[in-house]
Design a protein around this motif. Structure first.
Motif, mmCIF file in Angstrom:
data_model
loop_
_atom_site.group_PDB
_atom_site.id
_atom_site.type_symbol
_atom_site.label_atom_id
_atom_site.label_comp_id
_atom_site.label_asym_id
_atom_site.label_seq_id
_atom_site.Cartn_x
_atom_site.Cartn_y
_atom_site.Cartn_z
ATOM 1 N N PHE A 92 0.814 -1.209 0.000
ATOM 2 C CA PHE A 92 0.000 0.000 0.000
ATOM 3 C C PHE A 92 0.854 1.268 0.000
ATOM 4 C CE2 PHE A 92 -3.922 -2.298 1.922
ATOM 5 C CZ PHE A 92 -4.199 -2.845 0.674
ATOM 6 N N SER B 15 -3.051 1.762 -9.450
ATOM 7 C CA SER B 15 -4.333 1.446 -8.829
ATOM 8 C C SER B 15 -5.402 2.267 -9.534
ATOM 9 C CB SER B 15 -4.322 1.774 -7.334
ATOM 10 O OG SER B 15 -4.252 3.175 -7.134
ATOM 11 N N ILE C 239 -7.288 3.961 2.663
ATOM 12 C CA ILE C 239 -6.083 3.741 3.465
ATOM 13 C C ILE C 239 -5.422 5.075 3.798
ATOM 14 C CG2 ILE C 239 -5.703 1.482 2.403
ATOM 15 C CD1 ILE C 239 -3.365 2.678 0.863
ATOM 16 N N HIS D 82 -0.667 -2.866 6.450
ATOM 17 C CA HIS D 82 -0.891 -1.416 6.388
ATOM 18 C C HIS D 82 -2.393 -1.281 6.621
ATOM 19 C CE1 HIS D 82 0.215 2.632 4.391
ATOM 20 N NE2 HIS D 82 -1.063 2.745 4.742
ATOM 21 N N HIS E 71 -6.125 -0.729 6.566
ATOM 22 C CA HIS E 71 -6.984 -0.395 5.437
ATOM 23 C C HIS E 71 -8.410 -0.814 5.749
ATOM 24 C CE1 HIS E 71 -5.390 -4.456 4.712
ATOM 25 N NE2 HIS E 71 -6.489 -4.713 4.009
#
Length: 113
Positions: free
Chosen positions: A6, A16, A42, A97, A99
């Motif tokens: 991420f 993305s 995120i 990470h 999210h």
């Protein structure tokens, strides 16, 4: 963290389908959607999981939920949606990470299935 998936998406090193960005968070479409609408929100700050939320980043969590609500409204999810956060290996977290998955436009079951 240089090897975080991420973090690399945030830096633009991995593509993305970005749907939202501000100075604190990004949101993008999930690559393996589990509902007609499925996106992730995120923080740009690397926080490993919900277990690492502290005094320094607690306000960021409120901002994330604000962004979830803002995007959900813009996507027409007035009938409801699900927000999912997996914490740690036993909680099903696969990317270290924090999210939040947002799923909508289908009837959600409980327990999930």
């Amino acid at each position: 963290m240089t090897d975080c998936l991420f973090c690399n998406i945030i830096k633009g090193k991995i593509p993305s389908n970005l749907i939202y960005e501000d100075e604190r968070v990004i949101a993008f479409e999930d690559i393996n959607p589990q509902a007609p609408v499925h996106f992730l929100v995120i923080p740009k700050e690397h926080i490993e999981s919900a277990a690492y939320i502290d005094e320094n980043n607690k306000n960021l969590m409120g901002h994330i939920l604000f962004v979830v609500s803002k995007i959900a409204k813009s996507r027409g999810l007035e009938e409801g949606y699900r927000i999912v956060n997996n914490c740690g290996i036993n909680g099903g977290q696969t990317v270290e990470h924090i999210h939040f998955h947002v799923l909508g436009e289908r009837k959600m079951l409980w327990p999930p299935g």
